[in-house]
Write an enzyme that holds these catalytic residues in place. Structure first.
Site, PDB file in Angstrom:
ATOM      1  CG  ASN A  68      -4.258  16.416  -0.458  1.00 59.83           C
ATOM      2  OD1 ASN A  68      -3.836  15.613   0.398  1.00 59.83           O
ATOM      3  ND2 ASN A  68      -5.641  16.363  -0.791  1.00 59.83           N
TER       4      ASN A  68
ATOM      5  CB  THR B 278      -2.383  13.907   4.302  1.00 55.72           C
ATOM      6  OG1 THR B 278      -2.804  12.516   3.300  1.00 55.72           O
ATOM      7  CG2 THR B 278      -0.690  13.515   4.603  1.00 55.72           C
TER       8      THR B 278
ATOM      9  CE  LYS C 265      -3.996   2.100   0.327  1.00 58.56           C
ATOM     10  NZ  LYS C 265      -3.588   2.817  -1.062  1.00 58.56           N
TER      11      LYS C 265
ATOM     12  CB  SER D 120      -5.500   4.891   1.729  1.00 58.68           C
ATOM     13  OG  SER D 120      -5.450   6.019   1.094  1.00 58.68           O
TER      14      SER D 120
ATOM     15  CD  GLN E 191       3.451   4.800   2.246  1.00 52.56           C
ATOM     16  OE1 GLN E 191       3.892   5.680   1.664  1.00 52.56           O
ATOM     17  NE2 GLN E 191       2.111   5.087   2.958  1.00 52.56           N
TER      18      GLN E 191
ATOM     19  CE  LYS F 199       4.869   7.489  -2.618  1.00 54.21           C
ATOM     20  NZ  LYS F 199       4.155   7.782  -1.195  1.00 54.21           N
TER      21      LYS F 199
ATOM     22  N   GLY G  57      -2.890   8.281  -4.304  1.00 51.74           N
ATOM     23  CA  GLY G  57      -2.317   9.463  -4.697  1.00 51.74           C
ATOM     24  C   GLY G  57      -0.812   9.893  -3.857  1.00 51.74           C
ATOM     25  CG  ASP G  58       3.421  10.932  -2.853  1.00 48.90           C
ATOM     26  OD1 ASP G  58       3.328  10.835  -1.770  1.00 48.90           O
ATOM     27  OD2 ASP G  58       4.201  11.521  -3.563  1.00 48.90           O
TER      28      ASP G  58
ATOM     29  CE  LYS H 290       3.984   7.690   5.450  1.00 45.75           C
ATOM     30  NZ  LYS H 290       3.782   8.592   4.481  1.00 45.75           N
TER      31      LYS H 290
HETATM   32  P1  NDP Z   1       0.753  17.787  -4.264  1.00 50.77           P
HETATM   33  O1  NDP Z   1       1.259  17.414  -5.572  1.00 50.77           O
HETATM   34  O2  NDP Z   1      -0.651  18.070  -4.103  1.00 50.77           O
HETATM   35  O3  NDP Z   1       1.497  19.140  -3.727  1.00 50.77           O
HETATM   36  C1  NDP Z   1       2.969  18.942  -3.829  1.00 50.77           C
HETATM   37  C2  NDP Z   1       3.290  20.514  -3.058  1.00 50.77           C
HETATM   38  O4  NDP Z   1       4.892  20.449  -3.013  1.00 50.77           O
HETATM   39  C3  NDP Z   1       3.237  21.472  -4.162  1.00 50.77           C
HETATM   40  O5  NDP Z   1       2.903  22.729  -3.418  1.00 50.77           O
HETATM   41  C4  NDP Z   1       4.477  21.567  -4.873  1.00 50.77           C
HETATM   42  O6  NDP Z   1       4.733  22.681  -5.564  1.00 50.77           O
HETATM   43  C5  NDP Z   1       5.610  21.417  -3.868  1.00 50.77           C
HETATM   44  N1  NDP Z   1       6.927  20.592  -4.297  1.00 50.77           N
HETATM   45  C6  NDP Z   1       6.869  19.604  -4.878  1.00 50.77           C
HETATM   46  N2  NDP Z   1       8.158  19.462  -5.524  1.00 50.77           N
HETATM   47  C7  NDP Z   1       8.628  20.343  -5.124  1.00 50.77           C
HETATM   48  C8  NDP Z   1      10.070  20.832  -4.959  1.00 50.77           C
HETATM   49  N3  NDP Z   1      11.013  19.898  -5.768  1.00 50.77           N
HETATM   50  N4  NDP Z   1      10.500  21.882  -4.535  1.00 50.77           N
HETATM   51  C9  NDP Z   1       9.690  22.591  -3.781  1.00 50.77           C
HETATM   52  N5  NDP Z   1       8.393  22.442  -3.738  1.00 50.77           N
HETATM   53  C10 NDP Z   1       7.596  21.247  -4.509  1.00 50.77           C
HETATM   54  O7  NDP Z   1       1.243  16.734  -3.305  1.00 50.77           O
HETATM   55  P2  NDP Z   1       0.759  16.415  -1.798  1.00 50.77           P
HETATM   56  O8  NDP Z   1       0.320  17.442  -1.205  1.00 50.77           O
HETATM   57  O9  NDP Z   1      -0.045  15.228  -1.926  1.00 50.77           O
HETATM   58  O10 NDP Z   1       2.089  15.961  -1.127  1.00 50.77           O
HETATM   59  C11 NDP Z   1       3.159  16.597  -0.374  1.00 50.77           C
HETATM   60  C12 NDP Z   1       4.040  15.787   0.457  1.00 50.77           C
HETATM   61  O11 NDP Z   1       3.309  15.065   1.335  1.00 50.77           O
HETATM   62  C13 NDP Z   1       4.898  14.949  -0.554  1.00 50.77           C
HETATM   63  O12 NDP Z   1       6.071  14.682   0.480  1.00 50.77           O
HETATM   64  C14 NDP Z   1       3.892  13.661  -0.337  1.00 50.77           C
HETATM   65  O13 NDP Z   1       5.008  12.318  -0.412  1.00 50.77           O
HETATM   66  C15 NDP Z   1       3.517  13.786   1.159  1.00 50.77           C
HETATM   67  N6  NDP Z   1       2.434  12.925   1.543  1.00 50.77           N
HETATM   68  C16 NDP Z   1       1.044  13.037   0.921  1.00 50.77           C
HETATM   69  C17 NDP Z   1       0.209  12.003   1.463  1.00 50.77           C
HETATM   70  C18 NDP Z   1      -1.342  12.303   0.593  1.00 50.77           C
HETATM   71  O14 NDP Z   1      -2.292  11.563   0.968  1.00 50.77           O
HETATM   72  N7  NDP Z   1      -1.370  13.186  -0.520  1.00 50.77           N
HETATM   73  C19 NDP Z   1       0.216  11.414   2.523  1.00 50.77           C
HETATM   74  C20 NDP Z   1       1.514  11.527   3.054  1.00 50.77           C
HETATM   75  C21 NDP Z   1       2.388  12.046   2.656  1.00 50.77           C
HETATM   76  P3  NDP Z   1       4.914  22.850  -7.183  1.00 50.77           P
HETATM   77  O15 NDP Z   1       3.426  23.096  -7.783  1.00 50.77           O
HETATM   78  O16 NDP Z   1       5.584  24.052  -7.491  1.00 50.77           O
HETATM   79  O17 NDP Z   1       5.431  21.575  -7.685  1.00 50.77           O
HETATM   80  O1  2IT Z   2       3.065   8.858   1.522  1.00 48.00           O
HETATM   81  C1  2IT Z   2       1.814   8.338   1.671  1.00 48.00           C
HETATM   82  O2  2IT Z   2       1.573   8.049   2.775  1.00 48.00           O
HETATM   83  C2  2IT Z   2       0.774   8.719   0.644  1.00 48.00           C
HETATM   84  N1  2IT Z   2       1.006   9.260  -0.352  1.00 48.00           N
HETATM   85  C3  2IT Z   2      -0.441   8.163   0.843  1.00 48.00           C
HETATM   86  C4  2IT Z   2      -0.596   6.689   0.551  1.00 48.00           C
HETATM   87  C5  2IT Z   2      -1.911   5.997   0.580  1.00 48.00           C
HETATM   88  O3  2IT Z   2      -1.822   4.727   0.220  1.00 48.00           O
HETATM   89  O4  2IT Z   2      -2.862   6.568   0.794  1.00 48.00           O
END
Ligand code: NDP
Ligand code: 2IT
Length: 444
Positions: free
Chosen positions: A240, A209, A90, A376, A111, A126, A165-166, A114
């Site tokens: 997100n 998240t 997952k 999830s 992961q 992943k 998603g991520d 986590k």
């Molecule tokens: P999104 O794609 O929704 O948003 C990503 C954000 O991070 C954007 O603001 C983006 O800016 C910024 N970003 C990405 N790459 C870079 C970079 N190289 N330098 C600076 N800023 C950057 O992703 P999420 O919000 O879902 O994910 C954010 C973090 O949270 C990640 O580390 C992800 O692994 C983690 N995460 C997400 C989960 C989820 O459920 N979605 C769960 C647990 C962890 P820009 O638009 O300019 O790229």
């Molecule tokens: O980093 C993470 O934990 C995620 N992007 C969410 C993974 C999931 O299966 O919901």
């Protein structure tokens, strides 16, 4: 050499050119030293750490698609199926030009622990692609997702491996991926999470998240004899995780004054207006700079620098290694007393060490952002039951899971005599369940 050091050296030697993977493994193994030293024979005999640090399987494939100009484009696609000791693989899918095997292995490795912390039966995985959804039309994103799933569907399933998603993968992408999976396999099953509400998605998954991050932050504050209301919060990213962390923080009375993206950051001392951010980011898929064009009290600064804004609490929610030692020092100098990671490994090792050595309460991503994957897991449960729970019911469960994670992390840190060290606590508590399952299942 100790068993832990031996295994770390082996990981470095056998996985050349994968710095993010080495970094994640080192942080975990350093924490586990106090556990492994007590039971070295048992773990060594079972080759437990060698197995834990070697993915069960990595699938890598070509993703050909046709852009709007009629030109053939080729991307790399991957799925790292890291560990299935406690449940089917997952973990999310990341679509970003920086994606490579090292990054996906670090994320898949994190992961495992986590998912274990959530208490739900989920193994670690992943995947993703170096595809960049930015600036692509909906048709191009669909063409890419269909091609990506045409290969990926051979390797996943509701009881095998369940992606989500991520970065770069949200509701739109999950919808296209689900449609293609169903079309090829004839199976209408919970093979992906983060689905739309009309086809098996769970309420609260979009917010989970960010909300979960704030729920654990509240527990951290409680333990420190403080509360969230009235605190000034700086959040990096504006995707997100960042948006829904800001939303829940504001609901609980905090003042969120900054957000960023990869181009720069906005500072709004009056407090960020989230409806405007959501319109820019979720509807228009625009840049955070546009917030400063729309709000008179806000100021945009291109490039780095968000960590120089004075705040009480910092929530890094963008991507890995974006908060370094200099940033950590600036935060401390400006009065920040607490950090919880919404992103995966957003702080460098040096920054993490600095926080811990300088009395800043620090919760690592694998605990702090586990609310996303936990929800999830709740989506998987609802899909298996063929039921949908209410928003309140899912939110209550999420809250309960985050409280429980805090308790487990805190308890492990206390049991091993490192009170308040939530890095060690999270790594140890996550590891214990996985190690127990791996030992019971024999050499596999
Ligand atoms: P999104 O794609 O929704 O948003 C990503 C954000 O991070 C954007 O603001 C983006 O800016 C910024 N970003 C990405 N790459 C870079 C970079 N190289 N330098 C600076 N800023 C950057 O992703 P999420 O919000 O879902 O994910 C954010 C973090 O949270 C990640 O580390 C992800 O692994 C983690 N995460 C997400 C989960 C989820 O459920 N979605 C769960 C647990 C962890 P820009 O638009 O300019 O790229
Ligand atoms: O980093 C993470 O934990 C995620 N992007 C969410 C993974 C999931 O299966 O919901």
């Amino acid at each position: 050499m100790s068993y832990v050091d031996e295994v770390y050296q082996r990981v470095v030697d056998r996985n050349p050119g994968e710095p993010e993977f080495h970094q994640a493994v080192k942080e975990v193994l350093d924490s586990l030293k106090i556990v492994i030293d007590k039971n070295e024979d048992k773990y060594r005999k079972a080759g437990l750490l060698e197995r834990l640090t070697e993915p069960e399987r990595i699938i890598s494939f070509r993703v050909p698609w046709v852009d709007d100009e009629g030109k053939v484009q080729i991307n790399k696609g991957y799925r790292v199926q890291f560990n299935s000791a406690i449940g089917p693989y997952k973990g999310g899918l990341r679509f970003h030009p920086s994606v490579n095997q090292s990054i996906l292995k670090f994320l898949g490795f994190e992961q495992i622990l986590k998912n274990s912390l959530t208490g739900l039966p989920m193994g670690g995985g992943k995947g993703g692609s170096d595809f960049d959804p930015k600036g692509k039309s909906d048709r191009e994103v669909m063409a890419f997702c269909q091609s990506f799933m045409t290969e990926l569907c051979k390797h996943i399933g509701a009881n095998t491996d369940v992606p989500a998603g991520d970065i770069g993968v949200g509701g739109r992408e999950i919808g296209f991926l689900f449609g293609q999976y169903k079309r090829i396999t004839k199976l209408y099953e919970g093979v992906l999470t983060g689905k739309g509400l009309s086809f098996g998605g769970s309420l609260v998954r979009t917010q989970a998240t960010g909300y979960g991050l704030i729920y654990i932050l509240v527990e951290m504050l409680k333990a420190a004899g403080k509360e969230l209301a009235g605190q000034t919060v700086v959040i990096s990213g504006s995707g997100n995780v960042a948006i829904y962390a800001a939303e829940k923080a504001q609901q609980l009375g905090a003042k969120v004054v900054a957000l960023s993206d990869s181009n720069g950051y906005v500072y709004d001392p009056e407090g960020i207006q989230l409806d405007i951010v959501k319109d820019i980011k979720e509807v228009k898929r625009g840049r955070i700079k546009e917030y400063a064009d729309a709000v008179a009290s806000a100021q945009y600064t291109a490039g780095k620098g968000i960590w120089t804004i004075p705040c009480d609490i910092t929530l890094p929610c963008a991507t890995q290694n974006k908060l370094d030692l200099e940033d950590a020092k600036a935060l401390k100098a400006n009065g920040c007393f607490m950090v919880a990671e919404g992103a995966n490994m957003p702080s460098t090792r040096e920054a993490t060490d600095f926080f811990q050595e300088n009395g800043i309460v620090f919760m690592p991503g694998k605990a702090a952002n586990a609310g996303g994957v936990a929800t999830s897991g709740l989506e998987q449960s609802q899909n298996s039951l063929r039921l949908s729970w209410t928003f309140e019911e899912v939110d209550e469960r999420l809250k309960g899971i985050m409280k429980d994670i805090f308790a487990k992390v805190n308890d492990a840190a206390n049991r091993y005599d490192v009170p308040g060290n939530y890095v060690a606590g999270a790594n140890i508590a996550g590891f214990e369940k996985v190690a127990d399952a791996m030992l019971a299942q024999g050499i596999c």
